[in-house]
Design a protein around this motif. Structure first.
Motif, PDB file in Angstrom:
ATOM      1  N   VAL A   1      -6.022  10.586  -4.528  1.00 56.82           N
ATOM      2  CA  VAL A   1      -5.003   9.824  -5.244  1.00 56.82           C
ATOM      3  C   VAL A   1      -4.800   8.492  -4.559  1.00 56.82           C
ATOM      4  O   VAL A   1      -5.098   8.333  -3.371  1.00 56.82           O
ATOM      5  N   SER A   2      -4.268   7.534  -5.283  1.00 58.20           N
ATOM      6  CA  SER A   2      -3.965   6.202  -4.752  1.00 58.20           C
ATOM      7  C   SER A   2      -2.467   5.949  -4.847  1.00 58.20           C
ATOM      8  O   SER A   2      -1.737   6.647  -5.576  1.00 58.20           O
ATOM      9  N   THR A   3      -2.014   4.919  -4.092  1.00 59.33           N
ATOM     10  CA  THR A   3      -0.600   4.576  -4.077  1.00 59.33           C
ATOM     11  C   THR A   3      -0.123   4.283  -5.492  1.00 59.33           C
ATOM     12  O   THR A   3      -0.731   3.512  -6.221  1.00 59.33           O
TER      13      THR A   3
ATOM     14  N   THR B   1      -2.391  14.733   1.957  1.00 58.74           N
ATOM     15  CA  THR B   1      -2.727  14.455   3.365  1.00 58.74           C
ATOM     16  C   THR B   1      -3.324  13.051   3.452  1.00 58.74           C
ATOM     17  O   THR B   1      -4.320  12.753   2.781  1.00 58.74           O
ATOM     18  N   LEU B   2      -2.703  12.215   4.304  1.00 62.37           N
ATOM     19  CA  LEU B   2      -3.160  10.830   4.470  1.00 62.37           C
ATOM     20  C   LEU B   2      -4.338  10.767   5.438  1.00 62.37           C
ATOM     21  O   LEU B   2      -4.678  11.765   6.092  1.00 62.37           O
ATOM     22  N   ASP B   3      -4.936   9.618   5.537  1.00 60.18           N
ATOM     23  CA  ASP B   3      -6.120   9.457   6.391  1.00 60.18           C
ATOM     24  C   ASP B   3      -5.815   9.713   7.864  1.00 60.18           C
ATOM     25  O   ASP B   3      -6.712  10.113   8.626  1.00 60.18           O
ATOM     26  N   ASP B   4      -4.570   9.472   8.322  1.00 55.40           N
ATOM     27  CA  ASP B   4      -4.207   9.690   9.736  1.00 55.40           C
ATOM     28  C   ASP B   4      -3.766  11.131   9.990  1.00 55.40           C
ATOM     29  O   ASP B   4      -3.335  11.447  11.105  1.00 55.40           O
TER      30      ASP B   4
ATOM     31  N   GLY C   1      -4.379   9.180  -0.545  1.00 51.42           N
ATOM     32  CA  GLY C   1      -4.802  10.304   0.278  1.00 51.42           C
ATOM     33  C   GLY C   1      -5.470  11.366  -0.560  1.00 51.42           C
ATOM     34  O   GLY C   1      -5.906  11.115  -1.671  1.00 51.42           O
ATOM     35  N   THR C   2      -5.477  12.577   0.005  1.00 49.20           N
ATOM     36  CA  THR C   2      -6.131  13.707  -0.662  1.00 49.20           C
ATOM     37  C   THR C   2      -5.116  14.815  -0.894  1.00 49.20           C
ATOM     38  O   THR C   2      -4.349  15.158   0.002  1.00 49.20           O
ATOM     39  N   VAL C   3      -5.139  15.363  -2.118  1.00 48.87           N
ATOM     40  CA  VAL C   3      -4.251  16.482  -2.443  1.00 48.87           C
ATOM     41  C   VAL C   3      -4.811  17.725  -1.764  1.00 48.87           C
ATOM     42  O   VAL C   3      -5.935  18.154  -2.042  1.00 48.87           O
TER      43      VAL C   3
ATOM     44  N   SER D   1       0.810  -1.218   0.000  1.00 55.62           N
ATOM     45  CA  SER D   1       0.000   0.000   0.000  1.00 55.62           C
ATOM     46  C   SER D   1       0.845   1.270   0.000  1.00 55.62           C
ATOM     47  O   SER D   1       0.297   2.381   0.008  1.00 55.62           O
ATOM     48  N   TYR D   2       2.207   1.099   0.087  1.00 52.49           N
ATOM     49  CA  TYR D   2       3.118   2.239   0.059  1.00 52.49           C
ATOM     50  C   TYR D   2       4.104   2.047  -1.100  1.00 52.49           C
ATOM     51  O   TYR D   2       4.401   0.924  -1.499  1.00 52.49           O
ATOM     52  N   LYS D   3       4.627   3.147  -1.585  1.00 51.15           N
ATOM     53  CA  LYS D   3       5.545   3.092  -2.722  1.00 51.15           C
ATOM     54  C   LYS D   3       6.554   4.233  -2.617  1.00 51.15           C
ATOM     55  O   LYS D   3       6.214   5.340  -2.193  1.00 51.15           O
ATOM     56  N   LEU D   4       7.817   3.913  -2.976  1.00 51.72           N
ATOM     57  CA  LEU D   4       8.823   4.969  -2.991  1.00 51.72           C
ATOM     58  C   LEU D   4       8.441   6.006  -4.066  1.00 51.72           C
ATOM     59  O   LEU D   4       7.904   5.680  -5.122  1.00 51.72           O
ATOM     60  N   PRO D   5       8.749   7.271  -3.794  1.00 49.02           N
ATOM     61  CA  PRO D   5       8.284   8.335  -4.724  1.00 49.02           C
ATOM     62  C   PRO D   5       8.995   8.343  -6.082  1.00 49.02           C
ATOM     63  O   PRO D   5       8.439   8.836  -7.060  1.00 49.02           O
TER      64      PRO D   5
END
Length: 334
Positions: A288-290, A265-268, A247-249, A202-206
């Motif tokens: 946006v998604s991962t 901004t992520l959900d947390d 998250g949300t831009v 669910s995470y990815k390097l930029p």
């Protein structure tokens, strides 16, 4: 006419006088002796003889009881010759049997006396019984001592076995605890690896292809705060920049020294800042998604070359944290 020098007892000496034994005249009887045929002294002599026999019998019994020696054989003179002349002697205790011919007593009963060798046998039996009792008591005491020693040895062995069992149990418990701890640590590591693997999906390097040229906290005069506040991924201009997590831009545009910047901004509540972009592909309020491409690597703002400057601000705080540590917690190694 009867010869005055003879009578029923045979020839008599011409003159004689009555003999009365005294302490000075009596001598101890030894060996075999003959008893003189004296009329007046027979009663007294028989009495003395009876007393001597009784004393001898008593002495034999005492010797047997005290010394444990065999019964004493006593030799007595042969008095059968004067048996008929001493009718009163048969009534004396112990004497009538000695002068009897072994047939009958004065009252017609069997007067044969028991052998003198049996004198003291009762005392000997009593001594043997006492000896037997002493030996039995000693044996009983020895058996009790042996039983006590055996019980003590068994108790000591039982205590030693119990101590060894306790020590073995303690060692086994310690080993089991160590194995349990090791297993728990391995299970924890495995769970963490699984969690990170799941997070990694669910995470990815930029940036896919990059070189780390700046780390968090690195000091330098080129930064207004006096130290580097993010993590720099150097890459060619135009290299795609990916959304690290869904998250949300919340911001997309020019930000002065940061050049073109996008904030997701992520959900947390954690804010991710993507700075120095050459172009922006998203707008504020967009979901946006991962792995979504949100922009391109550039050299806008205060830079010395093209790179992506990434900052992490938990809860939207102005002061950020180390992005490398934050990424590693989520299974990503920059």
């Amino acid at each position: 006419m009867k010869d005055p020098s003879t009578d029923a007892f045979g020839p008599q000496p011409e003159s004689w006088e009555e003999w009365n034994p005294t302490e000075e005249s009596v001598r101890p009887v030894r060996g075999r002796h003959r008893v003189a045929r004296q009329r007046g002294g027979l009663a007294r002599s028989s009495t003395v003889l009876g007393v001597g026999v009784i004393a001898a019998v008593g002495a034999g019994g005492i010797a047997t009881a005290q010394g444990g020696k065999p019964a004493v054989h006593i030799s007595m003179p042969d008095l059968s010759a004067v048996k008929d002349s001493l009718p009163e002697a048969t009534s004396l205790p112990g004497v009538g049997a000695l002068i009897s011919d072994g047939s009958e007593g004065a009252d017609g009963s069997d007067a044969t006396a028991a052998p003198l060798t049996t004198v003291g046998s009762g005392t000997s039996d009593a001594g043997e019984a006492l000896r037997t009792r002493i030996l039995a008591q000693a044996e009983t005491q020895q058996d009790a001592a042996d039983a006590a020693a055996k019980q003590a040895a068994e108790q000591a062995a039982a205590e030693q076995a119990a101590d060894e069992a306790v020590a073995k149990k303690a060692e086994a418990d310690k080993k089991a605890a160590a194995e349990k701890k090791k297993a728990e640590e391995e299970a924890k590591k495995k769970a963490e690896a699984e969690r990170l693997a799941k997070l990694a999906k669910s995470y990815k390097l930029p940036v896919a292809s990059y070189t780390i040229t700046g780390t968090f906290g690195q000091p330098g005069a080129m930064w207004s705060s006096g130290y580097h506040t993010g993590l720099d991924f150097a890459a060619s201009t135009g290299t795609p920049i990916y959304a690290v997590h869904s998250g949300t831009v919340t911001e997309a545009g020019w930000a002065g020294a940061y050049g073109y910047r996008t904030i997701i901004t992520l959900d947390d509540g954690t804010e991710l800042w993507f700075c120095h972009q050459s172009s922006i592909n998203v707008s504020a309020g967009q979901k946006v998604s991962t792995g979504d491409v949100i922009g391109r690597v550039g050299a806008t703002g205060n830079v010395t070359g093209p790179h992506l400057h990434l900052e992490v601000h938990p809860g939207g705080d102005a002061t950020g944290i180390d992005p490398a540590a934050w990424l590693r917690e989520r299974g990503l190694t920059p």
